[in-house]
Scaffold this motif. Structure first.
Motif, PDB file in Angstrom:
ATOM      1  N   LEU A 178     149.281  47.832 -33.071  1.00 23.36           N
ATOM      2  CA  LEU A 178     149.585  47.151 -31.822  1.00 23.36           C
ATOM      3  C   LEU A 178     150.008  48.202 -30.808  1.00 23.36           C
ATOM      4  N   LEU A 230     150.607  40.486 -12.566  1.00 22.66           N
ATOM      5  CA  LEU A 230     149.165  40.303 -12.736  1.00 22.66           C
ATOM      6  C   LEU A 230     148.555  39.661 -11.508  1.00 22.66           C
ATOM      7  N   LEU A 273     145.079  47.151 -16.961  1.00 20.18           N
ATOM      8  CA  LEU A 273     145.003  46.478 -18.257  1.00 20.18           C
ATOM      9  C   LEU A 273     143.570  46.495 -18.802  1.00 20.18           C
ATOM     10  N   ARG A 308     145.299  46.532 -30.679  1.00 22.53           N
ATOM     11  CA  ARG A 308     145.380  45.398 -29.764  1.00 22.53           C
ATOM     12  C   ARG A 308     146.579  45.541 -28.847  1.00 22.53           C
ATOM     13  N   PRO A 309     146.422  45.232 -27.573  1.00 19.93           N
ATOM     14  CA  PRO A 309     147.555  45.289 -26.657  1.00 19.93           C
ATOM     15  C   PRO A 309     148.424  44.032 -26.744  1.00 19.93           C
ATOM     16  N   VAL A 310     149.716  44.231 -26.779  1.00 17.55           N
ATOM     17  CA  VAL A 310     150.671  43.118 -26.644  1.00 17.55           C
ATOM     18  C   VAL A 310     151.292  43.293 -25.280  1.00 17.55           C
ATOM     19  N   VAL A 311     151.146  42.300 -24.430  1.00 20.47           N
ATOM     20  CA  VAL A 311     151.567  42.548 -23.060  1.00 20.47           C
ATOM     21  C   VAL A 311     152.820  41.824 -22.636  1.00 20.47           C
ATOM     22  N   ILE A 337     155.070  41.111 -18.806  1.00 18.74           N
ATOM     23  CA  ILE A 337     155.051  41.224 -17.351  1.00 18.74           C
ATOM     24  C   ILE A 337     156.475  41.167 -16.824  1.00 18.74           C
ATOM     25  N   LEU A 350     161.834  42.990 -22.365  1.00 19.71           N
ATOM     26  CA  LEU A 350     160.462  43.084 -22.837  1.00 19.71           C
ATOM     27  C   LEU A 350     160.257  44.286 -23.745  1.00 19.71           C
ATOM     28  N   SER A 359     161.653  43.661 -27.067  1.00 21.14           N
ATOM     29  CA  SER A 359     160.945  42.762 -27.979  1.00 21.14           C
ATOM     30  C   SER A 359     159.582  43.330 -28.365  1.00 21.14           C
TER      31      SER A 359
END
Lengths: 346, 346
Positions: A78, A86, A95, A108-111, A113, A124, A127
């Motif tokens: 990840l 966005l 992105l 895989r990206p975990v995004v 904002i 953020l 987490s």
DNA sequence: CCACGGAATGACAGCGCTGTCATCCGATAA
DNA sequence: TTATCGGATGACAGCGCTGTCATTCCGTGG
């Protein structure tokens, strides 16, 4: 007592696929580790065995459990991605670049904002870090102390994007906004403009826009000039805000011969305002943006602006991280540069 | 033999925080489970104990390991998100909505971009499912058989977004594109237009645009009308494509009195083309879009279009999933509707 | 003064994988 | 024929947490 039997009969009760490696292994008549090897394509497995395993996978509909795999191997795939917004296509581009760079690597990206709020950013980052990502990609340099500490302490690679005007935690990829502002001023001065106006947005939160403004003002000063007028909104950038900003500026005192906008969205609004007020672009009033968005280039008169290579920034950050997954000794800064787009509005 | 001592001395060698729950527990002088309870805020922990634990967490800089936690509790807080593209602001809006709906719940989106390719989608869904997400959110109904099977079989909640013109796997949130096309036709017919042109994009891959086109053509037929001409590009939608599409259409035979575009990006391009060619909008030629993007509304003459509630779609999907985390017996469809935006171009 | 109930805390196994080493076996070399 | 070697496979513990009881402790009421 009965309790002895009852204890620990936990199961993957929670939905998802109840099929485990062990099930597949049993059906294929091999050990779990062999199935694992087939699925990860590591070590050598006999062709026949592989076939049987894949068959068993196929008809059980088995889906790997990356959570268990990551825990066991201590290598996640990840990537944490933290962006301010966005609504602004610019970050969507970044992105996209990240996703593009990740490509078929399996990462895989975990995004997350932030809404430009460092406190939200801190939560953020916390987490996201909890997922033990292989790397963190974050926009900008403005973090809380806690955020910075976490990022430093987790010894994963950390890329700070868009900006290169400060020292990064590990890796910075972007452009010098100050330099872009200076280049803008020099370019316009060279083309003969003398009376500069400025229309900005998010004056107190958008550090990069501020840096461009500083570069602009500084280079103007070096040419013996100064802004004749400016409108510094504190709302987010938008086409509408650009229209209103220009309208307000024009209602003001001294009329500029060129107006620099904080970005293309704003500048496109300026173009629309000129269309609405029947002001001849460039001849009567020149406009200049920043970013080089498609929309600006599709205008009847392509917007004069500076291209920032946003997609490339995301892509390059990822490429760099994947090629050196361990954090190095030295800090790195990658300058993706910018180019003046001549356009037709200045 | 010596090997006996050497075996199994694995460690979280791979970077990240080497601080574990056990470390914090030792420092705070409590058991691991107590630390865990404090961090997750479950069960009762004495105020003093909590304080000591938090202090220990503070000065070790401990960061939870969600991977281990998820494995142990079989409850993840990742949400898989699969969208076709990020070049199109529409999907960025959906993603914004998803992120907004997730809010401070602690859930995080893991995203994948398919590029409108069902095969890529399949791979993505597989690798997202491997993270045992709490739910999957995916745009559209067009999946491979394998994808569909995986999605069904994982008993997590699955939301299919944007479209409600087919039966969902579990939950659909969106609008009827066919109905939107019909409404467009009726609206324009009611306003007196009779000679309809159409400029489209991605003719073979954008199912929803196709549905709108079908609705349009069908409702026109009901009014005894038909498209007088159309340009169906196969590239992605863009302002530039819209300009070129309209230019081509106008070079063609019969001149329409209104042109419907496959979406707002394209329509804005149409507006620019009219500006460039000095065609009086609405009077000489009317234009109509779809989506209700900001850019269209900021034009000197606001674009006439249909508003799709994209942010709301993402948000609603998340709200719905969070409120009923278990998949139910019955399929659900949530219609977020659409509204005609009168605008000034038709 | 003691039984009782609830709050606070802990012990322990196990979630589903993978790293590490060990083992087995047939082919090749001597 | 026997020693050797590399390919194929397996046994086993453990990654870092959390669910499930079990236990301890204290205040209260009879």
């Amino acid at each position: 007592m009965l309790a002895e039997q009852k204890r620990h009969r936990r199961r993957a009760t929670q939905g998802n696929s109840p099929v485990t490696l062990a099930d597949v292994a049993r059906i294929a008549g091999v050990s779990e580790i062999t199935v694992s090897r087939v699925l990860r394509d590591v070590a050598s497995v006999a062709a026949g065995t592989r076939k049987r395993v894949l068959a068993a996978v196929g008809d059980t509909g088995y889906v790997r459990n990356q959570v268990a795999g990551t825990l066991a191997s201590a290598t996640s795939n990840l990537v944490g991605v933290v962006i301010p917004s966005l609504s602004n296509i610019v970050f969507a581009d970044v992105l996209r670049g990240i996703d593009g760079g990740l490509g078929p690597s399996g990462y895989r990206p975990v995004v997350g904002i932030t809404g430009y709020d460092p406190t939200v950013e801190e939560t953020l980052v916390g987490s996201l870090l909890a997922w033990k990502p292989a790397a963190m990609i974050i926009v900008g340099f403005e973090h809380t102390d806690v955020t910075r500490r976490w990022l430093k302490q987790s010894s994963i690679r950390v890329a700070e994007l868009m900006d290169i005007d400060s020292a990064p935690i590990d890796l910075a990829v972007g452009l010098s906004h100050r330099a872009a502002g200076q280049a803008t001023a020099r370019h316009l001065v060279a083309r003969g403009y003398r009376r500069f106006g400025y229309v900005g947005h998010d004056w107190n939160t958008d550090r990069r826009a501020r840096l461009r403004w500083e570069g602009l003002v500084q280079a103007l000063a070096e040419a013996g000039l100064a802004l004749v007028d400016q409108r510094l909104n504190d709302g987010p950038s938008s086409t509408q805000a650009g229209r209103e900003g220009l309208a307000a500026l024009l209602r003001g005192g001294e009329r500029p011969d060129v107006v620099v906008f904080s970005n293309d969205d704003m500048a496109v609004g300026g173009v629309f305002q000129c269309l609405a007020e029947n002001i001849a672009l460039k001849h009567e009033l020149a406009l200049f943006g920043f970013n080089g968005l498609d929309i600006g280039q599709a205008l009847p008169m392509p917007l004069s602006t500076v291209r920032s290579n946003r997609f490339r920034i995301g892509e390059l950050a990822v490429e760099h991280i994947l090629s050196r997954p361990k954090r190095g000794e030295t800090l790195e800064t990658i300058d993706t540069g910018f180019e003046i787009v001549e356009g037709a509005t200045a």
